[in-house]
Design a protein around this motif. Structure first.
Motif, mmCIF file in Angstrom:
data_model
loop_
_atom_site.group_PDB
_atom_site.id
_atom_site.type_symbol
_atom_site.label_atom_id
_atom_site.label_comp_id
_atom_site.label_asym_id
_atom_site.label_seq_id
_atom_site.Cartn_x
_atom_site.Cartn_y
_atom_site.Cartn_z
ATOM 1 N N LEU A 1 73.222 92.781 -17.585
ATOM 2 C CA LEU A 1 71.914 92.811 -18.227
ATOM 3 C C LEU A 1 71.117 94.090 -17.975
ATOM 4 O O LEU A 1 69.898 94.121 -18.153
ATOM 5 N N ASN A 2 71.827 95.160 -17.536
ATOM 6 C CA ASN A 2 71.133 96.450 -17.405
ATOM 7 C C ASN A 2 71.043 97.092 -18.776
ATOM 8 O O ASN A 2 72.017 97.082 -19.533
ATOM 9 N N PRO A 3 69.880 97.688 -19.096
ATOM 10 C CA PRO A 3 69.784 98.367 -20.401
ATOM 11 C C PRO A 3 70.735 99.574 -20.452
ATOM 12 O O PRO A 3 70.873 100.292 -19.470
ATOM 13 N N LYS A 4 71.403 99.751 -21.590
ATOM 14 C CA LYS A 4 72.302 100.893 -21.774
ATOM 15 C C LYS A 4 71.568 101.967 -22.583
ATOM 16 O O LYS A 4 70.470 101.747 -23.085
ATOM 17 N N GLY B 1 65.673 94.735 -42.575
ATOM 18 C CA GLY B 1 65.961 94.025 -41.329
ATOM 19 C C GLY B 1 66.865 94.848 -40.445
ATOM 20 O O GLY B 1 67.518 95.775 -40.910
ATOM 21 N N VAL B 2 66.861 94.551 -39.165
ATOM 22 C CA VAL B 2 67.779 95.166 -38.220
ATOM 23 C C VAL B 2 68.445 94.016 -37.483
ATOM 24 O O VAL B 2 67.764 93.183 -36.884
ATOM 25 N N THR B 3 69.760 93.919 -37.566
ATOM 26 C CA THR B 3 70.452 92.776 -36.972
ATOM 27 C C THR B 3 71.327 93.218 -35.810
ATOM 28 O O THR B 3 72.078 94.175 -35.939
ATOM 29 N N LEU B 4 71.195 92.573 -34.675
ATOM 30 C CA LEU B 4 72.113 92.786 -33.558
ATOM 31 C C LEU B 4 72.866 91.483 -33.343
ATOM 32 O O LEU B 4 72.249 90.419 -33.312
ATOM 33 N N TRP B 5 74.175 91.585 -33.200
ATOM 34 C CA TRP B 5 74.960 90.374 -32.996
ATOM 35 C C TRP B 5 75.023 90.080 -31.502
ATOM 36 O O TRP B 5 76.049 90.231 -30.870
ATOM 37 N N GLY B 6 73.910 89.664 -30.948
ATOM 38 C CA GLY B 6 73.851 89.378 -29.526
ATOM 39 C C GLY B 6 73.070 90.474 -28.837
ATOM 40 O O GLY B 6 72.602 91.412 -29.480
ATOM 41 N N PRO C 1 79.677 96.494 -27.223
ATOM 42 C CA PRO C 1 78.925 96.936 -28.398
ATOM 43 C C PRO C 1 77.406 96.751 -28.316
ATOM 44 O O PRO C 1 76.699 97.179 -29.224
ATOM 45 N N LEU C 2 76.882 96.115 -27.280
ATOM 46 C CA LEU C 2 75.489 95.662 -27.334
ATOM 47 C C LEU C 2 74.557 96.496 -26.448
ATOM 48 O O LEU C 2 75.006 97.270 -25.606
ATOM 49 N N PRO C 3 73.251 96.350 -26.615
ATOM 50 C CA PRO C 3 72.307 97.236 -25.909
ATOM 51 C C PRO C 3 72.188 96.996 -24.397
ATOM 52 O O PRO C 3 71.729 97.879 -23.682
ATOM 53 N N GLY D 1 78.131 90.850 -21.863
ATOM 54 C CA GLY D 1 78.773 89.693 -21.244
ATOM 55 C C GLY D 1 78.948 88.556 -22.236
ATOM 56 O O GLY D 1 79.672 87.599 -21.991
ATOM 57 N N HIS D 2 78.294 88.655 -23.364
ATOM 58 C CA HIS D 2 78.358 87.564 -24.327
ATOM 59 C C HIS D 2 78.472 88.122 -25.737
ATOM 60 O O HIS D 2 77.511 88.156 -26.493
ATOM 61 N N THR D 3 79.674 88.620 -26.051
ATOM 62 C CA THR D 3 79.895 89.118 -27.405
ATOM 63 C C THR D 3 81.180 88.512 -27.941
ATOM 64 O O THR D 3 82.158 88.363 -27.206
#
Ligand code: BGC
Ligand code: CA
Ligand code: CA
Length: 271
Positions: A46-49, A13-18, A39-41, A22-24
């Motif tokens: 909501l722009n992709p990093k 599995g691959v888990t992303l916590w959010g 920490p999130l993508p 803006g919402h971590t």
């Protein structure tokens, strides 16, 4: 994404916590001392990093000439030092440990809710020729010792991890992989097959916390100069309410040591 597909045979599995910054949970008020945390993508708008593109299509990533630095994961390295005189397993620090290199559980995996640092251990590892044992001295600085939790890993305690053939396997192998835990009051528990065989340990309180001294018997290998074993040390830090809110390790980074050896560091036996 390709890298996940390529490794589909070993990934469960691959888990992303959010998904967006803006919402971590890292930005919640109680974790303010850890922020800013991104920490999130996707970013806050909501722009992709780059992290997103790294997963979806790495060909669009800038390269090193454009200032992107590729981080390599380096396995933490520790040594076990050959000693003539082996220690007495009584919780007291024998002179032989002074000959050994000192290591610390400096990876903070979880943090106390009050923003203080989780307890750390300093450790030393010794061995001797024609002797089947690994000797470990772990000293923990912890000013709040608590044994109230019903789960042993939530009491103030130290854990030692061995991967005797250093295979860094996703799951514990029946032979050679083990998790050993001793609380500051000397209660022992373990994971892995027969890890309670031929084991000695002693826990004592110190002025600044507690110390645990261990004599562990590897089950599948013979110790010799140059041998490299998978290894880690973890501290479980309980608070005054009997909850573990702090975890520190020497090598692991995700609190998965108890069922996977992939994040163990390397312990080399030297003379
Ligand atoms: C981990 C716990 C886990 C336990 C199992 C500990 O090292 O931190 O999360 O439940 O091991 O024995
Ligand atoms: Ca001793
Ligand atoms: Ca504690």
């Amino acid at each position: 994404m390709e890298c996940f597909v390529e490794r589909a045979d070993v990934l469960t599995g691959v888990t992303l916590w959010g998904y967006f910054d803006g919402h971590t949970w890292l930005n919640m008020p109680e974790y303010a001392y850890m922020t800013p945390a991104y920490p999130l993508p996707f970013d806050q708008k909501l722009n992709p990093k780059w992290a997103y593109w790294g997963m979806v299509d790495s060909s669009v990533l800038p390269d090193e000439s454009e200032g992107l630095e590729i981080l390599e994961f380096e396995n933490p390295q520790a040594t076990a030092t050959y000693v003539e005189e082996v220690p007495v397993i009584d919780g007291e620090k024998d002179a032989c440990y002074e000959l050994c290199e000192e290591f610390t559980t400096h990876n903070q995996i979880t943090f106390p809710f009050d923003g203080t640092d989780p307890a750390e251990a300093t450790y030393y590892v010794a061995w001797k020729d024609n002797n089947i044992y690994i000797y470990i001295y772990t000293e923990v600085v912890d000013n709040e010792l608590n044994h109230d939790a019903s789960n042993p890993h939530q009491k103030d305690s130290v854990e030692i991890f061995l991967d005797e053939n250093n295979s860094k396997s996703m799951m514990y192998e029946d032979t050679g992989d083990g998790q050993y835990r001793v609380t500051y009051r000397g209660v022992f528990t373990f994971n892995g097959k027969d890890r309670d065989t031929d084991l000695e340990y002693e826990a004592i309180k110190t002025d600044t916390g507690y110390a645990i001294e261990w004599r562990i018997t590897p089950q599948s290998i013979t110790l010799e100069e140059g041998y490299v074993m998978g290894f880690d040390v973890q501290v479980n830090d309980a608070n005054e309410y009997g909850t573990r809110d702090g975890i520190t390790t020497w090598a692991g980074v995700t609190n998965n040591n108890w069922n996977s050896t992939t994040e163990f560091g390397d312990l080399t036996f030297i003379k």
